[in-house]
Write an enzyme that holds these catalytic residues in place. Structure first.
Site, PDB file in Angstrom:
ATOM      1  N   LEU A  76       0.813  -1.219   0.000  1.00  0.00           N
ATOM      2  CA  LEU A  76       0.000   0.000   0.000  1.00  0.00           C
ATOM      3  C   LEU A  76       0.844   1.265   0.000  1.00  0.00           C
ATOM      4  O   LEU A  76       1.870   1.353   0.672  1.00  0.00           O
ATOM      5  CB  LEU A  76      -0.907   0.001   1.232  1.00  0.00           C
TER       6      LEU A  76
ATOM      7  N   HIS B 140      -3.503   4.271  -2.329  1.00  0.00           N
ATOM      8  CA  HIS B 140      -4.479   3.367  -1.714  1.00  0.00           C
ATOM      9  C   HIS B 140      -5.058   3.993  -0.444  1.00  0.00           C
ATOM     10  O   HIS B 140      -6.252   3.931  -0.203  1.00  0.00           O
ATOM     11  CB  HIS B 140      -3.804   2.045  -1.279  1.00  0.00           C
TER      12      HIS B 140
ATOM     13  N   SER C  32       2.508   4.370  -7.476  1.00  0.00           N
ATOM     14  CA  SER C  32       2.212   3.030  -7.970  1.00  0.00           C
ATOM     15  C   SER C  32       3.123   2.064  -7.228  1.00  0.00           C
ATOM     16  O   SER C  32       4.280   2.394  -6.947  1.00  0.00           O
ATOM     17  CB  SER C  32       2.527   2.964  -9.468  1.00  0.00           C
ATOM     18  N   SER C  33       2.607   0.879  -6.935  1.00  0.00           N
ATOM     19  CA  SER C  33       3.456  -0.124  -6.265  1.00  0.00           C
ATOM     20  C   SER C  33       4.652  -0.450  -7.141  1.00  0.00           C
ATOM     21  O   SER C  33       5.726  -0.792  -6.652  1.00  0.00           O
ATOM     22  CB  SER C  33       2.651  -1.400  -5.998  1.00  0.00           C
TER      23      SER C  33
ATOM     24  N   GLN D 235      -4.791 -11.612 -13.697  1.00  0.00           N
ATOM     25  CA  GLN D 235      -4.647 -10.357 -14.443  1.00  0.00           C
ATOM     26  C   GLN D 235      -3.222 -10.103 -14.913  1.00  0.00           C
ATOM     27  O   GLN D 235      -2.930  -9.055 -15.467  1.00  0.00           O
ATOM     28  CB  GLN D 235      -5.208  -9.172 -13.644  1.00  0.00           C
TER      29      GLN D 235
HETATM   30  O1  PAF Z   1      -5.934  -1.900  -9.112  1.00  0.00           O
HETATM   31  C1  PAF Z   1      -5.623  -2.955  -8.518  1.00  0.00           C
HETATM   32  O2  PAF Z   1      -4.897  -2.964  -7.527  1.00  0.00           O
HETATM   33  C2  PAF Z   1      -6.163  -4.271  -9.036  1.00  0.00           C
HETATM   34  O3  PAF Z   1      -6.242  -4.282 -10.416  1.00  0.00           O
HETATM   35  C3  PAF Z   1      -7.518  -4.662  -8.411  1.00  0.00           C
HETATM   36  C4  PAF Z   1      -8.606  -3.685  -8.763  1.00  0.00           C
HETATM   37  C5  PAF Z   1      -7.376  -4.744  -6.887  1.00  0.00           C
HETATM   38  C6  PAF Z   1      -7.946  -6.043  -8.919  1.00  0.00           C
HETATM   39  O4  PAF Z   1      -6.987  -7.018  -8.649  1.00  0.00           O
END
Ligand code: PAF
Length: 281
Positions: free
Chosen positions: A30, A34, A182-183, A58
């Site tokens: 995070l 976030h 961004s991570s 994904q």
């Molecule tokens: O944006 C993200 O962190 C991811 O794509 C999500 C929405 C948690 C789905 O895995």
């Protein structure tokens, strides 16, 4: 703060807490982007949940699933400090048990941009978001505008499948020099990190061209291309000026609201960013 690890446990918690509930779905590691969504959820709902799940479906076969940054302990500490009520933290097998074979595909808006460069990405996002919403059953779910296409895919998904949840978009949170949080920024070497400011600079150029009256989409795209092209460590994957809702690429003049977005590689690290021209998305 309760930690729930299966859909059954999560739904039981939800049944025991029949109050307005906000969910911030995350893949962990995070950062302030976030946390700003979580704070908004806490302000707008009687209870707030977050999910932490690095969703394998994904990621494409040659992407960064195995090295995606993780810090479960630090994430839980930050969520606890903010006052989050529940965290959904399932293992991969709890989300995709053996024999799993059902996927959610959002068509038009998933194609092109990130969908063009990452063919399985939005099928994975749409599937996992549907499953997270089913498990947590929030009234509102919070997503960042930085993932502009993801936000539009999820809005379409929720509308098309009549999912009973309001999608709330949070503004992109930026480092002092403009780099969107961004991570994946954690992967950058110091030289790449300095060069990565080119994404937000290029988008600012498009914004100022637009403010100066430039409406031709190709002129806006070439302004971005030129700026990224001048940064030796950056390799442009795509730049897009698209209709803000359908994400259809604009040829000719920008008439309504447009999203300008880009993806840039720094070695193996791929970063994205976007701005909206016209009015807010
Ligand atoms: O944006 C993200 O962190 C991811 O794509 C999500 C929405 C948690 C789905 O895995």
């Amino acid at each position: 703060m309760e930690i729930l690890t299966t859909p059954e446990e999560m739904r039981a918690w939800r049944r025991a807490h029949p109050v307005s509930l906000g969910l911030t779905p995350t893949m962990g590691y995070l950062h302030e982007g976030h946390l700003s969504l979580v704070r908004r959820s806490l302000a707008e709902n009687e209870a707030s949940a977050a999910s932490i799940f690095v969703n394998p479906t994904q990621f494409g076969p040659n992407e960064d699933l195995d090295r995606y940054p993780r810090d479960e302990e630090g994430d839980l500490r930050q969520l606890r400090e903010l006052g989050v009520n529940a965290v959904y933290l399932p293992a991969v097998e709890a989300v995709y048990p053996e024999g799993y074979q059902t996927y959610v595909t959002v068509e038009g808006v998933s194609q092109g941009l990130e969908g063009g460069s990452r063919p399985v990405h939005f099928r994975g996002v749409a599937t996992v978001v549907t499953k997270l919403l089913n498990a947590v059953q929030p009234d509102r779910a919070y997503f960042g505008r930085k993932d502009g296409q993801q936000l539009r895919v999820i809005r379409r998904l929720v509308r098309d499948l009549d999912l009973p949840v309001e999608i709330v978009a949070g503004d992109t949170v930026r480092e002092a020099d403009g780099l969107a949080m961004s991570s994946r920024n954690a992967y950058l070497t110091p030289e790449q990190r300095a060069a990565a400011v080119v994404l937000s600079r290029a988008l600012r150029r498009a914004e100022s061209q637009f403010a100066d009256g430039v409406r031709n989409a190709e002129s806006l795209r070439s302004g971005v291309r030129a700026m990224v092209g001048a940064e030796p460590l950056a390799e442009l994957d795509y730049v897009s000026v698209a209709d803000s809702e359908t994400l259809a690429e604009i040829e000719g003049e920008v008439a309504g609201v447009a999203m300008v977005s880009l993806a840039v590689r720094f070695g193996a690290v791929r970063l994205i960013d976007n701005v909206t021209l016209g009015e807010d998305a």
